[in-house]
Design a protein around this motif. Structure first.
Motif, mmCIF file in Angstrom:
data_model
loop_
_atom_site.group_PDB
_atom_site.id
_atom_site.type_symbol
_atom_site.label_atom_id
_atom_site.label_comp_id
_atom_site.label_asym_id
_atom_site.label_seq_id
_atom_site.Cartn_x
_atom_site.Cartn_y
_atom_site.Cartn_z
ATOM 1 N N THR A 194 0.827 -1.206 0.000
ATOM 2 C CA THR A 194 0.000 0.000 0.000
ATOM 3 C C THR A 194 0.861 1.256 0.000
ATOM 4 O OG1 THR A 194 -1.789 -1.129 1.170
ATOM 5 C CG2 THR A 194 -1.778 1.280 1.252
ATOM 6 N N TRP A 214 -3.351 -3.722 -6.040
ATOM 7 C CA TRP A 214 -4.387 -3.626 -5.006
ATOM 8 C C TRP A 214 -4.999 -4.984 -4.677
ATOM 9 C CZ3 TRP A 214 -4.128 0.111 -1.894
ATOM 10 C CH2 TRP A 214 -3.694 1.366 -2.312
ATOM 11 N N ALA A 230 -5.337 -6.735 -0.873
ATOM 12 C CA ALA A 230 -6.534 -7.373 -0.322
ATOM 13 C C ALA A 230 -6.261 -8.823 0.070
ATOM 14 C CB ALA A 230 -7.674 -7.305 -1.345
#
Length: 409
Positions: free
Chosen positions: A300, A380, A384
């Motif tokens: 991130t 991304w 997750a």
């Protein structure tokens, strides 16, 4: 003493197992870690898309995973030596044919199928089976950490070597040199030639392969470990293969990518060793959850902060600590729950999940890049999945599984 009386199986010394096993993993993992450096020279020279290259490496990972349980079962049954020799010969052949391939299909067969099968017989599942059979339980997690750290050192060592070979000899000749290097696994395999099959101790339950598989796949903890390992494969192989191209797309010099991959290997030495040591003292499920959560945080930060050479080096260093640090605790938990009799085979099945994740990570990286011109979706998705893996490892129970007493002979 009667010849029919139970005897204690001969064992290799821990030092011999660790030295030879670590050297084999150094070579096997080190060679494959730099494959991302070939993406651009191969695709530019052959006129292929990135997806074609990525698909071949995706097949490599899934072939590695599918062959892993069989290689592990053979190693459990006949010893690691024969599996290691066959794997080394396949590795050398695959690297040579990889350099000679002129079509995407042939490249998939060599870089994908052959090298994937070779890696199943020359990496962690087989080596950890030997460690499990010849290292005392109180040192097993540490020993697995040492072997994983050796694989990490191979990544650190081989990336600049491979980059130098490509620059000096061209990408094809560099592969031929690596093919010769892979043959060094053969003499090292003699150090892991087990004196005799390690049978269960006298009075211990005698378990068949089918019973071992039924027991493992019926265990919720085994299922959760397998699910978490899928995420590990997705993350590390996507980053390892596509990071060099991602950085070049953003205007960074090729040397930045080479340095980043080397830093991953260097810091992974410390991360995997630390994971092995901590596995002797802390609950391994907590170690695994922390690793996956920290990966999600690191990715991130990497994709949201400005991209500079320094940010790349920091990201590579942090990811290096977390890179293969999942390997020692995952395999140690399998040994702790189910014992070492079928450790290579069960480790191979857990690793199959890892390689399914690897297949999707590397293939989706190329597929979605060609479709969107960006790697953002896959970055991304990796975040997750990291959160998911952190959660599923928490319910894992590390106690040895209860088995009925052995039936009288």
């Amino acid at each position: 003493m009667s010849s029919s009386a139970p005897t204690t199986p001969l064992r290799l010394s821990m030092t011999q197992v660790l030295l030879c096993g670590a050297a084999i993993v150094t070579l096997s993992m080190g060679i494959r870690h730099g494959f991302g450096l070939w993406l651009q020279p191969v695709t530019m020279d052959r006129g292929w898309t990135r997806e074609a290259f990525a698909f071949a490496l995706a097949v490599q990972n899934i072939a590695w995973g599918l062959a892993g349980p069989f290689a592990g079962a053979l190693a459990d049954r006949f010893g690691a030596f024969r599996v290691l020799v066959a794997g080394a010969l396949l590795y050398a052949l695959g690297l040579v044919l990889m350099g000679l391939s002129t079509t995407a299909l042939a490249f998939t067969g060599s870089a994908g199928l052959l090298i994937g099968m070779a890696q199943s017989g020359t990496t962690y599942a087989v080596i950890y089976g030997v460690i499990g059979r010849h290292v005392a339980p109180d040192k097993r997690s540490w020993a697995m950490g040492v072997a994983a750290a050796a694989g990490s050192f191979g990544q650190f060592l081989m990336v600049p070597v491979e980059n130098g070979l490509i620059g000096a000899l061209g990408w094809q000749n560099a592969l031929f040199v690596l093919g010769c290097a892979a043959l060094a696994i053969v003499p090292l395999a003699f150090g892991l030639r087990e004196p005799r099959a390690i049978a269960p101790a006298s009075g211990a339950p005698q378990q068949s392969v089918g019973a071992a598989l039924k027991e493992a796949f019926g265990s919720r903890s085994f299922q959760l470990l397998t699910a978490g390992y899928f995420v590990c494969g997705f993350q590390v192989v996507f980053i390892g293969v596509h990071l060099p191209s991602y950085l070049k797309d953003h205007g960074l010099e090729p040397q930045v990518a080479t340095t980043a991959l080397a830093l991953i290997g260097l810091f992974n030495v410390f991360g995997t060793y630390a994971a092995g040591v901590l596995g002797q003292r802390l609950a391994k499920r907590h170690i695994l959850s922390a690793i996956y959560l920290l990966r999600a945080v690191a990715i991130t930060a990497f994709v949201t902060l400005p991209l500079t050479p320094m940010s790349v080096y920091v990201f590579a260093s942090v990811m290096g600590v977390l890179w293969l640090s999942t390997v020692p605790p995952t395999n140690a938990v399998v040994a702790q729950i189910f014992g070492v009799r079928f450790l290579s085979m069960l480790g191979g099945f857990v690793f199959l999940s890892h390689q399914v994740g690897s297949f999707l990570g590397v293939w989706l990286g190329g597929k979605l890049y060609d479709a969107t011109g960006s790697y953002d979706i896959v970055w991304w998705l990796a975040v997750a999945l990291g959160v998911f893996a952190a959660l599923v490892n928490q319910p894992v129970r590390e106690q040895p599984i209860a088995r009925p007493a052995a039936a009288p002979a």
